[in-house]
Design a protein around this motif. Structure first.
Motif, PDB file in Angstrom:
ATOM      1  N   GLY A 199       0.781  -1.221   0.000  1.00 42.00           N
ATOM      2  CA  GLY A 199       0.000   0.000   0.000  1.00 42.00           C
ATOM      3  C   GLY A 199       0.815   1.274   0.000  1.00 42.00           C
ATOM      4  O   GLY A 199       0.522   2.194  -0.774  1.00 42.00           O
ATOM      5  N   PRO A 200       1.852   1.400   0.857  1.00 43.32           N
ATOM      6  CA  PRO A 200       2.637   2.637   0.855  1.00 43.32           C
ATOM      7  C   PRO A 200       3.273   2.953  -0.495  1.00 43.32           C
ATOM      8  O   PRO A 200       3.290   4.105  -0.930  1.00 43.32           O
ATOM      9  CB  PRO A 200       3.690   2.372   1.934  1.00 43.32           C
ATOM     10  N   SER A 201       3.802   1.927  -1.166  1.00 41.62           N
ATOM     11  CA  SER A 201       4.417   2.184  -2.473  1.00 41.62           C
ATOM     12  C   SER A 201       3.372   2.557  -3.512  1.00 41.62           C
ATOM     13  O   SER A 201       3.602   3.428  -4.356  1.00 41.62           O
ATOM     14  CB  SER A 201       5.203   0.950  -2.940  1.00 41.62           C
ATOM     15  N   MET A 202       2.211   1.896  -3.470  1.00 45.31           N
ATOM     16  CA  MET A 202       1.146   2.261  -4.405  1.00 45.31           C
ATOM     17  C   MET A 202       0.747   3.722  -4.216  1.00 45.31           C
ATOM     18  O   MET A 202       0.594   4.469  -5.183  1.00 45.31           O
ATOM     19  CB  MET A 202      -0.068   1.350  -4.210  1.00 45.31           C
ATOM     20  N   ARG A 203       0.575   4.124  -2.970  1.00 48.65           N
ATOM     21  CA  ARG A 203       0.179   5.496  -2.695  1.00 48.65           C
ATOM     22  C   ARG A 203       1.255   6.470  -3.173  1.00 48.65           C
ATOM     23  O   ARG A 203       0.954   7.509  -3.772  1.00 48.65           O
ATOM     24  CB  ARG A 203      -0.087   5.685  -1.202  1.00 48.65           C
ATOM     25  N   TYR A 204       2.512   6.145  -2.926  1.00 46.82           N
ATOM     26  CA  TYR A 204       3.625   7.009  -3.333  1.00 46.82           C
ATOM     27  C   TYR A 204       3.618   7.217  -4.854  1.00 46.82           C
ATOM     28  O   TYR A 204       3.751   8.344  -5.343  1.00 46.82           O
ATOM     29  CB  TYR A 204       4.938   6.379  -2.883  1.00 46.82           C
ATOM     30  N   ILE A 205       3.449   6.129  -5.606  1.00 47.79           N
ATOM     31  CA  ILE A 205       3.490   6.219  -7.067  1.00 47.79           C
ATOM     32  C   ILE A 205       2.298   7.017  -7.593  1.00 47.79           C
ATOM     33  O   ILE A 205       2.442   7.893  -8.462  1.00 47.79           O
ATOM     34  CB  ILE A 205       3.515   4.805  -7.684  1.00 47.79           C
ATOM     35  N   ILE A 206       1.109   6.728  -7.073  1.00 48.53           N
ATOM     36  CA  ILE A 206      -0.083   7.423  -7.547  1.00 48.53           C
ATOM     37  C   ILE A 206      -0.027   8.901  -7.177  1.00 48.53           C
ATOM     38  O   ILE A 206      -0.358   9.777  -7.990  1.00 48.53           O
ATOM     39  CB  ILE A 206      -1.353   6.756  -6.997  1.00 48.53           C
ATOM     40  N   GLU A 207       0.391   9.202  -5.957  1.00 46.94           N
ATOM     41  CA  GLU A 207       0.509  10.607  -5.550  1.00 46.94           C
ATOM     42  C   GLU A 207       1.519  11.347  -6.425  1.00 46.94           C
ATOM     43  O   GLU A 207       1.290  12.496  -6.808  1.00 46.94           O
ATOM     44  CB  GLU A 207       0.926  10.693  -4.083  1.00 46.94           C
TER      45      GLU A 207
END
Length: 384
Positions: A199-207
């Motif tokens: 989840g943290p990496s997904m959020r980082y990439i999308i943000e």
């Protein structure tokens, strides 16, 4: 960090990854703890943690694990924890404008199925052909990843999408998210993170995509291809619903965080899913993209009963009403006709999504195309 270093568990918590991931990076790529005292487990030093953060950041950006490890093993003094480590081509792996630029594109693939509600009807067109790469593969990343990806994804992505968005990746079951031969590197990184349930990496990439290039390009080139690919895996294997759920939730959170217009601006656009329709991601993307243009909206969400929608229209007098239908059973023309019959109907009543019948829509009902054109249309209609 203490002078004696960190244990594997402490290092994993610091990075936000599984201990099995650290073991895999150690065994496969030589990125293990370097501090060792006889009779004790090895410990991760500051330099080790720098290398691991470089590895984590690069793989999240779509660089292959082997290439990322090669860079991470270089002198830590050359790699700042704040970013800028070179990728395999010698440049920065951070998401750049070029990653999301408007390259020539093809339209979305019609075969995805699942639950995210993504369709080119309010999706915006196309995948970003940046460079030729294989589909993201489960085994490429950290340890502990599922053996294959089917994703519980997008029936949302299906539907009214013209053929071709994600290229010619095979739709059969297997161990890949089919992103197409020219997928954006950020989309590849997002696919890897999704397969790891990271989840943290997904959020980082999308943000990074949203803040770097805006909602529309992030939606078209980074988010949609991965959701569509997960949908194809779901169609083939009926597995990994949890992958789609976590990705969809992350997308929702990032889109909801896009700054909204000042509260003194009265929303003149009403967005809602049709009665019994549960898919809302395309409406969330539309609301966020409009917010970037300074256009406030009211988003009622999923499964809005016809009477509740009529009450909202009568109470707020919107200039624009967008009603989303993903599944054919929810796209009832009666809902549209009832809105048109209110004392003060909206200037624009738009039917969006593949659930509406191809023929038979009232002539005064607007059908929305891609996300960018939908934003332009609504912004113009509400600007007076």
């Amino acid at each position: 960090m203490a002078n004696d270093g960190l244990s594997a568990g402490a290092a994993a918590r610091r990075l936000g990854v599984a201990v099995t991931t650290l073991r895999t990076w150690h065994q496969r790529y030589g990125l293990g703890p370097s501090r060792h005292e006889p009779g004790h487990h090895r410990r991760y030093t500051v330099e080790d943690m720098v290398r691991l953060q470089v590895m984590q950041r690069l793989t999240a950006q779509g660089v292959s694990p082997a290439e990322a490890a090669a860079w991470a093993r270089r002198a830590p003094s050359d790699a700042s924890l704040s970013g800028g480590s070179p990728d395999a081509s010698g440049g920065s792996p951070e998401l750049t404008a070029a990653d999301l630029a408007g390259f020539p594109s093809a339209a979305p693939h019609p075969g995805a199925s699942g639950r995210s509600g993504v369709s080119s009807d309010v999706a915006g067109g196309s995948a970003d052909p940046v460079d030729s790469v294989p589909a993201a593969r489960v085994g490429d990343g950290e340890g502990g990843a599922p053996a294959d990806l089917a994703g519980g994804a997008p029936a949302d992505l299906a539907g009214a999408t013209p053929a071709g968005l994600v290229g010619s990746a095979p739709a059969g079951g297997g161990q890949t998210i089919p992103l197409g031969p020219r997928a954006n590197p950020a989309a590849r990184g997002l696919a890897r993170a999704a397969m790891r349930l990271d989840g943290p990496s997904m959020r980082y990439i999308i943000e990074a995509a949203v803040t770097g290039r805006g909602v529309i390009l992030a939606w078209i080139h980074v988010i949609m291809p991965v959701l569509i690919g997960i949908g194809e895996r779901y169609e083939a294997t009926a597995r990994f619903i949890e992958v789609e759920h976590l990705l969809s939730r992350t997308v929702t959170e990032v889109l909801a965080a896009v700054p909204r217009p000042p509260r003194d601006r009265e929303p003149r656009t009403l967005l809602a899913a049709a009665d019994e329709e549960q898919h809302t991601l395309p409406l969330e993307a539309l609301a966020a993209a409009l917010a970037e243009q300074g256009v406030p909206t009211r988003l009622l969400g999923a499964r809005v009963p016809s009477q509740a929608l009529l009450d909202a229209v009568n109470r707020t007098g919107p200039v624009v009403v967008v009603l989303w239908s993903q599944l054919p059973g929810s796209g009832s023309i009666d809902q549209l006709e009832r809105i048109q019959a209110v004392p003060h109907p909206p200037l624009i009543l738009a039917a969006a999504g593949p659930g509406w019948p191809v023929e038979g829509l009232p002539p005064t009902v607007t059908t929305l195309g891609d996300l960018a054109s939908a934003v332009r249309l609504i912004a113009r209609a509400t600007s007076d």
